[in-house]
Design a protein around this motif. Structure first.
Motif: not given
Length: 276
Positions: A24-52
């Motif tokens: 999720v590098w460069k994915a904007t905090e809030g709606g953009e990153v939330e939608r991306a992560v939700r989409t991935a999890i719905e598709l069956g992704y089990k791993s999410i990588d972020t950083a402070a």
């Protein structure tokens, strides 16, 4: 060889880590990153990588909470940023990350870059977090062989993962060999070279043979090289396409032709010469 999106590699401390995840590098905090992560999890992704330093841990945490998927089914990685390295500051930074993510524990905590004269103290903090059960595995990012050798001298725990820039133009074979020998799992960031390889004629040609696009060919090459990969995207269609790499196999000839694209060429900073 991973056959499904949910398949895992077994790290050197016996923790299972998915071979494939969402970066999720460069994915904007809030709606953009939330939608991306939700989409991935719905598709069956089990791993999410972020950083402070990505500034989107809260959004990642919110999407995980909203997903309704049990916490133990997911594998969450975050990283301590360079300005927070050192023993006490790392422990503090970890608590901040954990609070933003809203999680009781982190699956994998990484030192983001090998900050000179700091990373050994930082590693001691990670060892403490691991012993305390706050993290399930600890590792590093952007470490070269000499950094790993230095870190492993006088450390109690061998890093479970080394996350580095890795793609067909930067295949880092000596580093990969060293990691294999020491049971350190190599993980790729910027596996698609930030899009620079998507018009490569060889990858297009191999893709046509398999009915896949160049991105899928590269991601499959990662997996067959036993490299964990976390392509970044915020586009639902792309997130789905990236994960559609488990229904075909590259031949050894395909693999070698892709390896031959290596030019030791980076899109990111040089781990031996960075100033941030």
């Amino acid at each position: 060889m991973p056959k499904h999106l949910s398949d895992s590699t077994i790290l050197n401390n016996d923790v299972r880590m998915p071979w494939f995840g969402l970066g999720v590098w460069k994915a904007t905090e809030g709606g953009e990153v939330e939608r991306a992560v939700r989409t991935a999890i719905e598709l069956g992704y089990k791993s999410i990588d972020t950083a402070a330093v990505y500034g989107n841990e809260a959004g990642v945490g919110q999407a995980i909470k909203d997903s309704g998927v049990a916490r133990e089914e997911l594998f969450v990685t975050t990283k301590v940023w360079n300005s927070n390295q050192g023993y006490d500051t790392t422990l503090q930074a970890f608590e901040e990350s954990r609070n933003k993510l809203g999680l009781d524990y982190i699956d994998l905590y990484l030192i983001h870059w090998p900050v000179k004269d700091k990373y050994k103290e930082t590693w001691k903090a990670l060892e403490k977090l691991y012993r305390d059960g706050s993290v399930r595995a600890i590792g590093v990012s952007n470490f070269q062989v000499h950094h790993l050798e230095d870190l492993m001298q006088g450390s109690e725990i061998v890093p479970a993962v080394n996350q580095v820039e890795y793609h067909p133009r930067l295949s880092q074979r000596p580093l990969h060999d060293f990691c294999r020998k020491n049971r350190i799992q190599l993980e790729a960031w910027s596996p698609l070279m930030q899009g620079q390889l998507l018009n490569n004629p060889l990858l297009i040609e191999i893709g046509e043979k398999h009915g896949k696009n160049p991105a899928q060919i590269i991601l499959r090459w990662d997996l067959q090289n036993e490299v964990v990969t976390i392509p970044k995207s915020v586009t639902p269609e792309r997130i789905a396409q990236n994960a559609d790499v488990f229904d075909f196999e590259l031949s050894s000839e395909d693999m070698e032709r892709i390896h031959a694209l290596n030019l030791d060429q980076r899109v990111g900073a040089d781990p031996d010469n960075f100033n941030f």
